[in-house]
Motif scaffolding. Sequence first.
Motif, PDB file in Angstrom:
ATOM      1  N   LYS A 153      11.250   0.813  -5.966  1.00 17.55           N
ATOM      2  CA  LYS A 153      10.717   2.162  -6.195  1.00 17.55           C
ATOM      3  C   LYS A 153      11.806   3.146  -6.633  1.00 17.55           C
ATOM      4  CE  LYS A 153      10.088   4.714  -2.307  1.00 17.55           C
ATOM      5  NZ  LYS A 153       9.303   5.076  -1.138  1.00 17.55           N
ATOM      6  N   TYR A 170       8.573  -3.444  -4.050  1.00 18.00           N
ATOM      7  CA  TYR A 170       8.541  -2.017  -4.390  1.00 18.00           C
ATOM      8  C   TYR A 170       9.069  -1.210  -3.199  1.00 18.00           C
ATOM      9  CZ  TYR A 170       6.644   2.650  -5.213  1.00 18.00           C
ATOM     10  OH  TYR A 170       6.510   4.015  -5.357  1.00 18.00           O
ATOM     11  N   ASN A 171       8.498  -1.499  -2.024  1.00 20.52           N
ATOM     12  CA  ASN A 171       8.910  -0.767  -0.815  1.00 20.52           C
ATOM     13  C   ASN A 171      10.399  -0.959  -0.539  1.00 20.52           C
ATOM     14  OD1 ASN A 171       6.265  -0.106  -0.474  1.00 20.52           O
ATOM     15  ND2 ASN A 171       5.852  -1.601   1.148  1.00 20.52           N
ATOM     16  N   PHE A 223       3.468  -2.587  -9.566  1.00 23.29           N
ATOM     17  CA  PHE A 223       2.082  -2.130  -9.741  1.00 23.29           C
ATOM     18  C   PHE A 223       1.381  -2.926 -10.837  1.00 23.29           C
ATOM     19  CE2 PHE A 223       3.834   1.222  -7.267  1.00 23.29           C
ATOM     20  CZ  PHE A 223       2.771   1.706  -6.528  1.00 23.29           C
ATOM     21  N   GLY A 230       1.412  -0.803   3.406  1.00 29.44           N
ATOM     22  CA  GLY A 230       1.482   0.623   3.747  1.00 29.44           C
ATOM     23  C   GLY A 230       2.414   0.896   4.917  1.00 29.44           C
ATOM     24  N   PHE A 281      -1.552  -5.186  -9.202  1.00 33.44           N
ATOM     25  CA  PHE A 281      -2.890  -4.786  -9.643  1.00 33.44           C
ATOM     26  C   PHE A 281      -3.403  -5.690 -10.757  1.00 33.44           C
ATOM     27  CE2 PHE A 281      -1.917  -1.063  -7.141  1.00 33.44           C
ATOM     28  CZ  PHE A 281      -3.145  -0.771  -6.569  1.00 33.44           C
ATOM     29  N   ARG A 308      14.392   8.650   5.222  1.00 28.57           N
ATOM     30  CA  ARG A 308      14.179   9.617   4.132  1.00 28.57           C
ATOM     31  C   ARG A 308      13.107  10.645   4.516  1.00 28.57           C
ATOM     32  NH1 ARG A 308      11.144   9.727  -0.912  1.00 28.57           N
ATOM     33  NH2 ARG A 308       9.835   8.060  -0.170  1.00 28.57           N
ATOM     34  N   LYS A 317       3.947  12.026   8.022  1.00 27.16           N
ATOM     35  CA  LYS A 317       4.374  10.646   8.244  1.00 27.16           C
ATOM     36  C   LYS A 317       4.564  10.400   9.744  1.00 27.16           C
ATOM     37  CE  LYS A 317       4.645   9.258   3.952  1.00 27.16           C
ATOM     38  NZ  LYS A 317       3.803   8.176   3.465  1.00 27.16           N
ATOM     39  N   ASN A 363       0.743   8.929  -8.561  1.00 29.16           N
ATOM     40  CA  ASN A 363       0.862   9.032  -7.099  1.00 29.16           C
ATOM     41  C   ASN A 363       2.115   9.801  -6.679  1.00 29.16           C
ATOM     42  OD1 ASN A 363       0.561   8.497  -4.308  1.00 29.16           O
ATOM     43  ND2 ASN A 363       1.843   6.689  -4.481  1.00 29.16           N
ATOM     44  N   VAL A 364       3.213   9.623  -7.431  1.00 24.78           N
ATOM     45  CA  VAL A 364       4.470  10.246  -7.001  1.00 24.78           C
ATOM     46  C   VAL A 364       4.618  11.692  -7.491  1.00 24.78           C
ATOM     47  CG1 VAL A 364       5.693   8.030  -6.884  1.00 24.78           C
ATOM     48  CG2 VAL A 364       5.771   9.353  -8.966  1.00 24.78           C
ATOM     49  N   ASN A 372       6.065   0.272   4.092  1.00 25.88           N
ATOM     50  CA  ASN A 372       6.559   1.351   3.235  1.00 25.88           C
ATOM     51  C   ASN A 372       7.050   2.521   4.090  1.00 25.88           C
ATOM     52  OD1 ASN A 372       5.845   4.108   1.806  1.00 25.88           O
ATOM     53  ND2 ASN A 372       6.266   2.653   0.178  1.00 25.88           N
ATOM     54  N   ASP A 373       6.256   2.915   5.081  1.00 26.88           N
ATOM     55  CA  ASP A 373       6.664   4.040   5.934  1.00 26.88           C
ATOM     56  C   ASP A 373       7.837   3.659   6.830  1.00 26.88           C
ATOM     57  OD1 ASP A 373       4.867   5.769   4.847  1.00 26.88           O
ATOM     58  OD2 ASP A 373       3.814   6.227   6.717  1.00 26.88           O
ATOM     59  N   HIS A 422      -1.172   4.245   4.793  1.00 26.10           N
ATOM     60  CA  HIS A 422      -1.657   4.826   3.544  1.00 26.10           C
ATOM     61  C   HIS A 422      -3.149   4.473   3.474  1.00 26.10           C
ATOM     62  CE1 HIS A 422       2.661   4.557   2.968  1.00 26.10           C
ATOM     63  NE2 HIS A 422       2.596   5.355   1.941  1.00 26.10           N
ATOM     64  N   ASP A 424      10.883   3.849   4.690  1.00 26.57           N
ATOM     65  CA  ASP A 424      11.145   5.239   4.261  1.00 26.57           C
ATOM     66  C   ASP A 424      11.458   6.191   5.420  1.00 26.57           C
ATOM     67  OD1 ASP A 424      10.716   4.576   1.679  1.00 26.57           O
ATOM     68  OD2 ASP A 424       8.734   5.493   1.499  1.00 26.57           O
TER      69      ASP A 424
HETATM   70  C1  FPP Z   1      -3.147  -5.721  -4.778  1.00 24.76           C
HETATM   71  C2  FPP Z   1      -1.958  -5.144  -4.136  1.00 24.76           C
HETATM   72  C3  FPP Z   1      -1.190  -5.987  -3.189  1.00 24.76           C
HETATM   73  C4  FPP Z   1      -1.603  -3.877  -4.455  1.00 24.76           C
HETATM   74  C5  FPP Z   1      -0.448  -3.077  -3.893  1.00 24.76           C
HETATM   75  C6  FPP Z   1       0.610  -2.770  -4.957  1.00 24.76           C
HETATM   76  C7  FPP Z   1       1.716  -1.822  -4.563  1.00 24.76           C
HETATM   77  C8  FPP Z   1       2.953  -1.847  -5.402  1.00 24.76           C
HETATM   78  C9  FPP Z   1       1.590  -0.975  -3.511  1.00 24.76           C
HETATM   79  C10 FPP Z   1       2.609   0.022  -3.054  1.00 24.76           C
HETATM   80  C11 FPP Z   1       1.825   0.979  -2.203  1.00 24.76           C
HETATM   81  C12 FPP Z   1       2.529   2.156  -1.641  1.00 24.76           C
HETATM   82  C13 FPP Z   1       2.748   2.117  -0.188  1.00 24.76           C
HETATM   83  C14 FPP Z   1       2.839   3.230  -2.421  1.00 24.76           C
HETATM   84  C15 FPP Z   1       3.364   4.530  -1.943  1.00 24.76           C
HETATM   85  O1  FPP Z   1       4.703   4.512  -1.718  1.00 24.76           O
HETATM   86  P1  FPP Z   1       5.716   5.727  -1.955  1.00 24.76           P
HETATM   87  O2  FPP Z   1       6.827   5.470  -1.020  1.00 24.76           O
HETATM   88  O3  FPP Z   1       6.031   5.805  -3.413  1.00 24.76           O
HETATM   89  O4  FPP Z   1       4.900   7.028  -1.582  1.00 24.76           O
HETATM   90  P2  FPP Z   1       4.638   7.735  -0.159  1.00 24.76           P
HETATM   91  O5  FPP Z   1       5.592   8.871  -0.083  1.00 24.76           O
HETATM   92  O6  FPP Z   1       3.189   8.181  -0.259  1.00 24.76           O
HETATM   93  O7  FPP Z   1       4.842   6.747   0.948  1.00 24.76           O
END
Ligand code: FPP
Length: 284
Positions: A132, A127-128, A141, A60, A145, A70, A79, A181-182, A63-64, A20, A67
């Motif tokens: 989520k 979250y990953n 988040f 990042g 953040f 999916r 991806k 973002n989503v 996360n991939d 990402h 996922d």
């Molecule tokens: C300071 C700090 C550590 C900040 C990070 C906080 C945080 C919760 C980040 C998650 C980032 C992320 C990969 C989102 C996209 O996922 P998705 O699976 O919703 O979307 P996609 O389809 O684009 O992968």
Amino acid sequence: MSTAPGRQPSVIGALWRSTHPGPSVVVTTVAVVLGLATGLEPWRIVVLGLAILAGQLSVGISNDAIDAPRDIANARRDKPIARGDVSVRVAWAAASVCLVVGLALSLVLGWRMALAHLVALASAWAYNAGLKKTALSVVPFVVSFGLLPSLVTLSAQPPALAAGWAWVAGAALGVAIHLTNVLPDLEDDARTGVRGLPHRLGGRISAVLAASALAIGAVAVLIGPGAAPSALAITVFAAIVLIAVTGLVLALARPPGRWVFRLVMLAALLLCVQLAATGQALAA
Ligand SMILES: CC(C)=CCC/C(C)=C/CC/C(C)=C/COP(=O)(O)OP(=O)(O)O
């Protein structure tokens, strides 16, 4: 980015696209800019930037990797793991190395910074790993953040947590980023059972809440430091509020899409300028 027919994509390139890269670079840049604004020594800014970047890459890529099934089901051509350009095993190895490097570099800046970065990264990995898909999807988040300004102030000597208003601004930014973002993926996500907070609220309410969060963040930075705001601070504040109101009106007028995320990113950038303009006041 697609690969020309007959050419093998490089593993490094595929891994980079899995990180990402946009958000990773933006979060790193925010940390470096805040480091410069608060007067960190140059070597600390370099180590901070590398630590935050490595942490973001780990978030990042993992996360991939998580996922991948999916994304394959959704035939996501953007991806690299789903395209088969890099294996899940290599992605996990890279994410783990980046995580260790990010935390090790944080330790160089002190145990308080390393601990805060560990919490921020654990929250992002949570979250990953599954948050989520729940109504609590916004919590990581808010936490990660919210902690971001403190990752900078804890890298200083002496280390200090960020001021309360900077936590509010960071958390507000996180809420706005997540809620927008989503938006472009709502339909894909619904097909594969991802129902985070924005999916439950719907695109329109999410966009309205994101715009409101940005305005709250901007107010926190304007009045938080207590001193009379400079002309620059007032101008940037006005620009953020204008963008937030534009996003709000547009979101109410038509179904929100990727453009809302772009508006939020622009406002997020301005919020960082506003934060940086507070300089030393960032530390509590
Ligand atoms: C300071 C700090 C550590 C900040 C990070 C906080 C945080 C919760 C980040 C998650 C980032 C992320 C990969 C989102 C996209 O996922 P998705 O699976 O919703 O979307 P996609 O389809 O684009 O992968």
